[in-house]
Enzyme design. Structure first.
Site, PDB file in Angstrom:
ATOM      1  N   SER A  28       0.945  -0.751   0.170  1.00 14.86           N
ATOM      2  CA  SER A  28       0.266   0.460  -0.128  1.00 14.86           C
ATOM      3  C   SER A  28       1.106   1.040  -0.139  1.00 14.86           C
ATOM      4  O   SER A  28       0.883   2.246  -0.329  1.00 14.86           O
ATOM      5  CB  SER A  28      -0.465  -0.050   1.381  1.00 14.86           C
ATOM      6  N   ARG A  32       1.739   4.145  -3.368  1.00 12.60           N
ATOM      7  CA  ARG A  32       1.518   5.991  -3.153  1.00 12.60           C
ATOM      8  C   ARG A  32       2.443   6.320  -2.803  1.00 12.60           C
ATOM      9  O   ARG A  32       2.827   7.818  -3.707  1.00 12.60           O
ATOM     10  CB  ARG A  32       1.053   5.834  -1.020  1.00 12.60           C
ATOM     11  N   ARG A 128     -13.372  -7.794 -10.549  1.00 11.71           N
ATOM     12  CA  ARG A 128     -14.086  -6.580  -9.722  1.00 11.71           C
ATOM     13  C   ARG A 128     -14.831  -5.501 -10.113  1.00 11.71           C
ATOM     14  O   ARG A 128     -13.797  -4.876 -10.799  1.00 11.71           O
ATOM     15  CB  ARG A 128     -12.350  -6.513  -8.967  1.00 11.71           C
ATOM     16  N   GLN A 176      -8.846   1.917  -0.003  1.00 13.15           N
ATOM     17  CA  GLN A 176      -8.840   2.171  -2.208  1.00 13.15           C
ATOM     18  C   GLN A 176     -10.396   3.267  -1.993  1.00 13.15           C
ATOM     19  O   GLN A 176      -9.917   4.109  -3.164  1.00 13.15           O
ATOM     20  CB  GLN A 176      -8.871   1.122  -2.634  1.00 13.15           C
ATOM     21  N   ASP A 328      -6.813  -7.860   4.725  1.00 17.07           N
ATOM     22  CA  ASP A 328      -6.008  -8.407   3.828  1.00 17.07           C
ATOM     23  C   ASP A 328      -5.868  -9.863   4.346  1.00 17.07           C
ATOM     24  O   ASP A 328      -4.449 -11.480   3.777  1.00 17.07           O
ATOM     25  CB  ASP A 328      -4.840  -7.979   3.344  1.00 17.07           C
ATOM     26  N   LYS A 355     -11.834  -9.499  -3.249  1.00 17.97           N
ATOM     27  CA  LYS A 355     -10.817  -9.402  -3.494  1.00 17.97           C
ATOM     28  C   LYS A 355     -10.345  -9.929  -4.911  1.00 17.97           C
ATOM     29  O   LYS A 355     -10.959  -9.910  -5.584  1.00 17.97           O
ATOM     30  CB  LYS A 355     -10.195 -10.136  -1.742  1.00 17.97           C
ATOM     31  N   ARG A 408      -2.477 -14.496  -1.633  1.00 21.64           N
ATOM     32  CA  ARG A 408      -2.941 -14.925  -0.843  1.00 21.64           C
ATOM     33  C   ARG A 408      -3.369 -16.193  -0.103  1.00 21.64           C
ATOM     34  O   ARG A 408      -3.011 -16.798   0.778  1.00 21.64           O
ATOM     35  CB  ARG A 408      -3.294 -13.581   0.277  1.00 21.64           C
TER      36      ARG A 408
END
Ligand code: S3P
Length: 455
Positions: A28, A32, A128, A176, A328, A355, A408
């Site tokens: 994340s 950014r 998504r 988000q 997550d 996700k 994941r």
């Protein structure tokens, strides 16, 4: 460049997990950092940058938008910012790969440019929901939409629109969505305010401040708790960003060391932002033995060494208001629950269904294949752990699962295999490189039984 992760793994119980390890940089924060450094006046240096496919996709997109980005060493980027109005029209669609963060944040940022753009993604990202950013951005005056009005990528974003600030209560707790609106707000007239139903990670807000952009992060004292506001029309000043280690990557090692008898593992300088570390709270409630040893700050974020020792776990009813702080970590958490004594109840986690894969369905079906009883609900699951198998003494059986292309899910089942009665074959693991390049090498070094199985 893709990580050399094989297409499948065979994972099996290894040694107790021991030693001191560094997991890669936070995904994340890395996304950014590239975005804000690109829009800043001046040159920023990013260290600890995640060399994952997702974050490299973001860097490649800004290069296509005219930003010069150097990579002098792995984990390092020097970004020559072009200023808030300095991005150039790209020469074709911008590929976000598997990265929801890239697509949603860029939707906001590109909605304020003078030029048109198109955002595309891989098969998972193209499934998504993007309507959650399309609706508020359209309310700000943006014109954007998914293919055939579908609310799914490819997303076409028209440039040259005059945006205006809005006051938007987000129906879903999503960093988000909040970030997409705030980034559009940089280009909007007046004040843009986002109100969340539950606080989410605030990296965008804090990083904007680090780049010299005033952001009002509401507090209880001013009666604006849960609201974030900024004024459009300002500029960002280059700054250096030190990215902490990613708690979400550390989570797989935290759960594995908790589950494997004899383990004692130290994970260094992990970001322990409170909006990310709900897993620590949940595992503590289950009886885990984890020391959080603060080791200062990294890029303005609290970091800590985490020392994890094996401990037997018991099932819990997870408070729904912990869900957003561990969104997550559910794949890893489900493995912990599968190995705990008694049942664990998860509710209020419907977001898991949108996700990189439907993570409720993926974990339920994978764990069932390994002999764990799971009752799936629309917004969660009840996992029945602790039924030890008479034949192997293990709660989890060997078998085969498919990650469904979700990084994941693949890593969570590598953890599950460390307590299984036999080998677990995990198919479709290439996507692990999106967030955790080198996971297999680090896992083996820590004691995991994990081998590549080829295609
Ligand atoms: C992220 C926010 C979360 C998280 C994702 C990264 C971010 O998504 O699941 O991995 O960097 O802002 P949502 O905002 O959809 O909850």
């Amino acid at each position: 460049m893709r990580d050399a992760t094989p297409a499948a793994w065979v994972a099996s119980p290894g040694a107790p997990l021991r030693g001191t390890f560094d997991v890669p940089g936070d995904k994340s924060v890395s996304h950014r950092a590239v975005m804000l450094a690109s829009l800043a006046d001046g040159t920023s240096r990013i260290t600890g940058f995640l060399e994952g496919a997702d974050t490299r996709a973001t860097a490649a997109i800004f290069a296509r938008l005219g930003v010069r980005i150097e990579a002098p060493a792995p984990g390092e980027r020097i970004v020559h910012g072009v200023g808030i109005d300095g991005l150039r029209a790209p020469d074709g669609p911008l590929d976000c790969g598997n990265a929801g963060t890239a697509m949603r944040l860029l939707a906001g940022l590109l909605a304020g440019q003078r030029f048109d753009s198109v955002l595309v993604g891989d098969a998972s990202l193209s499934r998504r929901p993007m309507d959650r950013v399309i609706a508020p951005l359209a309310a700000m005056g943006a014109r954007l939409g998914g293919e055939g009005g579908s609310g799914r990528a490819p997303l076409r974003i028209a440039g040259g629109r005059a945006l205006h600030g809005i006051d938007y209560p987000t129906p879903v707790a999503s960093a988000q969505v909040k970030s997409a609106i705030l980034l559009a707000g940089l280009y909007a007239d007046g004040t843009t305010t986002v109100r969340e139903p539950h606080p989410t990670r605030d990296y965008t807000e804090r990083m904007l401040r680090a780049f010299g952009y005033p952001v009002d992060i509401g507090d209880a004292a001013s009666g604006s708790a849960g609201a974030v506001s900024l004024q459009g029309g300002g500029r960002l000043r280059a700054t250096d960003v030190v990215v902490p280690a990613d708690f979400s990557s550390a989570a797989f090692f935290i759960v594995a060391a908790t589950l494997v008898p004899g383990s004692e593992l130290r994970l260094r300088r992990v970001g322990v932002h409170p909006r990310r570390t709900g897993l620590l709270r949940a595992l503590a409630a289950m009886g885990a033995d984890i020391d959080v040893l603060p080791s200062g700050e990294s890029g303005g974020e609290p970091v800590a060494d985490l020392v994890v020792r094996h401990a037997p776990l018991r099932g819990i009813v997870l408070p729904p208001d912990w869900v957003a702080d561990m969104i997550d970590e559910f794949p890893a958490f489900c493995v912990a629950a599968a190995c705990a004594a008694g049942s664990t109840v998860v509710r209020g986690a419907a977001e898991l269904r949108v996700k990189e894969s439907d993570r409720i369905a993926a974990m339920a079906s994978g764990l069932r294949r390994l002999g764990i009883a799971v009752d799936e609900t629309e917004d969660g699951a009840t996992l029945h752990g602790g039924r030890l198998r008479a034949d192997t003494g293990a709660g989890i059986a060997g078998g085969g699962i498919d990650s469904g292309g979700d990084h994941r899910i693949a890593m969570a089942f590598a953890v599950a295999a460390q307590c299984a009665g036999g080998p677990v074959r995990i198919d479709d693991v290439d996507n692990v490189a999106t967030s955790f390049p080198g996971f297999d090498t680090l896992a083996r070094a820590a004691g995991f039984g994990l081998a590549g199985a080829g295609a």
